[in-house]
Design a protein around this motif. Structure first.
Motif, PDB file in Angstrom:
ATOM      1  N   ARG A  84     -48.991  47.760  21.597  1.00  0.00           N
ATOM      2  CA  ARG A  84     -48.010  46.763  21.154  1.00  0.00           C
ATOM      3  C   ARG A  84     -47.550  46.977  19.715  1.00  0.00           C
ATOM      4  O   ARG A  84     -46.397  46.742  19.386  1.00  0.00           O
ATOM      5  N   SER A  85     -48.429  47.456  18.845  1.00  0.00           N
ATOM      6  CA  SER A  85     -47.994  47.691  17.460  1.00  0.00           C
ATOM      7  C   SER A  85     -46.980  48.838  17.392  1.00  0.00           C
ATOM      8  O   SER A  85     -46.009  48.763  16.640  1.00  0.00           O
ATOM      9  N   LYS A  86     -47.176  49.868  18.187  1.00  0.00           N
ATOM     10  CA  LYS A  86     -46.205  50.962  18.245  1.00  0.00           C
ATOM     11  C   LYS A  86     -44.891  50.469  18.853  1.00  0.00           C
ATOM     12  O   LYS A  86     -43.809  50.860  18.411  1.00  0.00           O
ATOM     13  N   GLN A  87     -44.981  49.597  19.841  1.00  0.00           N
ATOM     14  CA  GLN A  87     -43.791  49.030  20.469  1.00  0.00           C
ATOM     15  C   GLN A  87     -42.989  48.212  19.458  1.00  0.00           C
ATOM     16  O   GLN A  87     -41.763  48.315  19.402  1.00  0.00           O
ATOM     17  N   MET A  88     -43.675  47.422  18.645  1.00  0.00           N
ATOM     18  CA  MET A  88     -42.976  46.633  17.617  1.00  0.00           C
ATOM     19  C   MET A  88     -42.346  47.548  16.564  1.00  0.00           C
ATOM     20  O   MET A  88     -41.238  47.274  16.090  1.00  0.00           O
ATOM     21  N   LEU A  89     -43.020  48.641  16.214  1.00  0.00           N
ATOM     22  CA  LEU A  89     -42.466  49.592  15.247  1.00  0.00           C
ATOM     23  C   LEU A  89     -41.190  50.238  15.793  1.00  0.00           C
ATOM     24  O   LEU A  89     -40.187  50.349  15.080  1.00  0.00           O
ATOM     25  N   ILE A  90     -41.216  50.645  17.054  1.00  0.00           N
ATOM     26  CA  ILE A  90     -40.027  51.238  17.671  1.00  0.00           C
ATOM     27  C   ILE A  90     -38.885  50.229  17.689  1.00  0.00           C
ATOM     28  O   ILE A  90     -37.736  50.569  17.422  1.00  0.00           O
ATOM     29  N   ASN A  91     -39.192  48.969  17.974  1.00  0.00           N
ATOM     30  CA  ASN A  91     -38.152  47.934  17.996  1.00  0.00           C
ATOM     31  C   ASN A  91     -37.587  47.681  16.604  1.00  0.00           C
ATOM     32  O   ASN A  91     -36.389  47.415  16.461  1.00  0.00           O
ATOM     33  N   MET A  92     -38.416  47.754  15.584  1.00  0.00           N
ATOM     34  CA  MET A  92     -37.903  47.582  14.211  1.00  0.00           C
ATOM     35  C   MET A  92     -36.992  48.748  13.828  1.00  0.00           C
ATOM     36  O   MET A  92     -35.953  48.541  13.198  1.00  0.00           O
ATOM     37  N   ILE A  93     -37.377  49.959  14.206  1.00  0.00           N
ATOM     38  CA  ILE A  93     -36.514  51.114  13.953  1.00  0.00           C
ATOM     39  C   ILE A  93     -35.198  50.956  14.722  1.00  0.00           C
ATOM     40  O   ILE A  93     -34.121  51.260  14.199  1.00  0.00           O
ATOM     41  N   ASN A  94     -35.288  50.448  15.940  1.00  0.00           N
ATOM     42  CA  ASN A  94     -34.097  50.226  16.753  1.00  0.00           C
ATOM     43  C   ASN A  94     -33.178  49.186  16.095  1.00  0.00           C
ATOM     44  O   ASN A  94     -31.958  49.343  16.098  1.00  0.00           O
ATOM     45  N   SER A  95     -33.756  48.151  15.514  1.00  0.00           N
ATOM     46  CA  SER A  95     -32.945  47.165  14.794  1.00  0.00           C
ATOM     47  C   SER A  95     -32.218  47.810  13.625  1.00  0.00           C
ATOM     48  O   SER A  95     -31.038  47.535  13.384  1.00  0.00           O
ATOM     49  N   LEU A  96     -32.908  48.681  12.917  1.00  0.00           N
ATOM     50  CA  LEU A  96     -32.290  49.387  11.798  1.00  0.00           C
ATOM     51  C   LEU A  96     -31.134  50.272  12.276  1.00  0.00           C
ATOM     52  O   LEU A  96     -30.064  50.306  11.653  1.00  0.00           O
ATOM     53  N   VAL A  97     -31.327  50.972  13.390  1.00  0.00           N
ATOM     54  CA  VAL A  97     -30.271  51.824  13.949  1.00  0.00           C
ATOM     55  C   VAL A  97     -29.052  50.975  14.317  1.00  0.00           C
ATOM     56  O   VAL A  97     -27.906  51.349  14.039  1.00  0.00           O
ATOM     57  N   MET A  98     -29.291  49.808  14.915  1.00  0.00           N
ATOM     58  CA  MET A  98     -28.167  48.947  15.298  1.00  0.00           C
ATOM     59  C   MET A  98     -27.448  48.374  14.080  1.00  0.00           C
ATOM     60  O   MET A  98     -26.217  48.245  14.080  1.00  0.00           O
ATOM     61  N   VAL A  99     -28.181  48.036  13.031  1.00  0.00           N
ATOM     62  CA  VAL A  99     -27.549  47.537  11.801  1.00  0.00           C
ATOM     63  C   VAL A  99     -26.709  48.643  11.160  1.00  0.00           C
ATOM     64  O   VAL A  99     -25.589  48.386  10.690  1.00  0.00           O
ATOM     65  N   ILE A 100     -27.216  49.865  11.144  1.00  0.00           N
ATOM     66  CA  ILE A 100     -26.445  50.990  10.616  1.00  0.00           C
ATOM     67  C   ILE A 100     -25.181  51.191  11.447  1.00  0.00           C
ATOM     68  O   ILE A 100     -24.094  51.439  10.908  1.00  0.00           O
ATOM     69  N   ASN A 101     -25.314  51.050  12.761  1.00  0.00           N
ATOM     70  CA  ASN A 101     -24.157  51.193  13.647  1.00  0.00           C
ATOM     71  C   ASN A 101     -23.097  50.136  13.342  1.00  0.00           C
ATOM     72  O   ASN A 101     -21.910  50.446  13.265  1.00  0.00           O
ATOM     73  N   VAL A 102     -23.507  48.900  13.156  1.00  0.00           N
ATOM     74  CA  VAL A 102     -22.557  47.831  12.807  1.00  0.00           C
ATOM     75  C   VAL A 102     -21.899  48.142  11.465  1.00  0.00           C
ATOM     76  O   VAL A 102     -20.681  47.976  11.307  1.00  0.00           O
ATOM     77  N   GLY A 103     -22.674  48.605  10.502  1.00  0.00           N
ATOM     78  CA  GLY A 103     -22.117  48.962   9.201  1.00  0.00           C
ATOM     79  C   GLY A 103     -21.087  50.075   9.307  1.00  0.00           C
ATOM     80  O   GLY A 103     -20.017  50.015   8.674  1.00  0.00           O
ATOM     81  N   MET A 104     -21.379  51.084  10.111  1.00  0.00           N
ATOM     82  CA  MET A 104     -20.425  52.185  10.313  1.00  0.00           C
ATOM     83  C   MET A 104     -19.145  51.686  10.971  1.00  0.00           C
ATOM     84  O   MET A 104     -18.038  52.083  10.588  1.00  0.00           O
ATOM     85  N   ILE A 105     -19.284  50.811  11.947  1.00  0.00           N
ATOM     86  CA  ILE A 105     -18.107  50.277  12.642  1.00  0.00           C
ATOM     87  C   ILE A 105     -17.241  49.465  11.692  1.00  0.00           C
ATOM     88  O   ILE A 105     -16.017  49.624  11.661  1.00  0.00           O
ATOM     89  N   VAL A 106     -17.863  48.594  10.907  1.00  0.00           N
ATOM     90  CA  VAL A 106     -17.098  47.765   9.969  1.00  0.00           C
ATOM     91  C   VAL A 106     -16.404  48.648   8.933  1.00  0.00           C
ATOM     92  O   VAL A 106     -15.227  48.438   8.617  1.00  0.00           O
ATOM     93  N   TRP A 107     -17.111  49.642   8.432  1.00  0.00           N
ATOM     94  CA  TRP A 107     -16.513  50.537   7.441  1.00  0.00           C
ATOM     95  C   TRP A 107     -15.336  51.317   8.033  1.00  0.00           C
ATOM     96  O   TRP A 107     -14.267  51.414   7.414  1.00  0.00           O
ATOM     97  N   MET A 108     -15.520  51.873   9.233  1.00  0.00           N
ATOM     98  CA  MET A 108     -14.450  52.660   9.863  1.00  0.00           C
ATOM     99  C   MET A 108     -13.245  51.786  10.211  1.00  0.00           C
ATOM    100  O   MET A 108     -12.098  52.204  10.026  1.00  0.00           O
ATOM    101  N   SER A 109     -13.497  50.591  10.724  1.00  0.00           N
ATOM    102  CA  SER A 109     -12.374  49.715  11.078  1.00  0.00           C
ATOM    103  C   SER A 109     -11.646  49.236   9.830  1.00  0.00           C
ATOM    104  O   SER A 109     -10.421  49.131   9.817  1.00  0.00           O
TER     105      SER A 109
END
Length: 159
Positions: A84-109
């Motif tokens: 479960r601790s590894k699962q939570m770590l992967i989910n936190m990294i996934n949250s970071l990837v999604m935030v970066i994706n939103v930032g890229m979209i806002v910047w490009m648009s």
């Protein structure tokens, strides 16, 4: 324990990222209603509204690549239920990837809007809002994983 509620939420994260890849993210129409600019996960396309002819196309694959990474991380996280601790770590990294994706979209648009029609803002559509649905599902999955971890720790204290 793959039948837990967090598995459903993690699967919904993967589905949301597939929606990001399939649907448009942002679009803008110029004042004369003659040209339309659309951003999707793979490109930024300017089309003539009347003929449907592509005037210009820019490669924006980083959005699609980040969406694929987020979907893969969500699917990998589903099968980490024994750690479960590894699962939570992967989910936190996934949250970071999604935030970066939103930032890229806002910047490009924003950049495209300044060039195309700075007087009027474009509209974010389904592909953009799917990322936020994925972020909420990821947050809920982490909450339920944490709850399971706390339950296991409390049972270990009783023994």
């Amino acid at each position: 324990m793959i039948q837990r509620i967090q598995t459903v939420f993690l699967f919904l994260v993967a589905v949301a990222m597939v929606l990001v890849m399939m649907f448009p993210i942002w679009h803008q129409v110029n004042p004369g209603q003659t040209q339309m600019m659309t951003l999707d996960a793979w490109s930024l396309v300017t089309k003539d509204v009347a003929s449907g002819e592509v005037i210009e196309s820019d490669n924006k694959m980083i959005i699609g690549i980040l969406a694929i990474v987020a979907a893969i991380l969500a699917l990998v996280s589903i099968f980490q239920y024994k750690n479960r601790s590894k699962q939570m770590l992967i989910n936190m990294i996934n949250s970071l990837v999604m935030v970066i994706n939103v930032g890229m979209i806002v910047w490009m648009s924003h950049s495209a809007n300044e060039v195309f029609n700075p007087a009027v803002n474009g509209a974010f559509v389904l592909g953009f809002w799917a990322i936020f649905a994925g972020m909420v599902c990821n947050l809920l999955a982490n909450r339920f994983i944490r709850r399971d971890e706390m339950l296991v720790r409390s049972v270990d204290r009783i023994r």
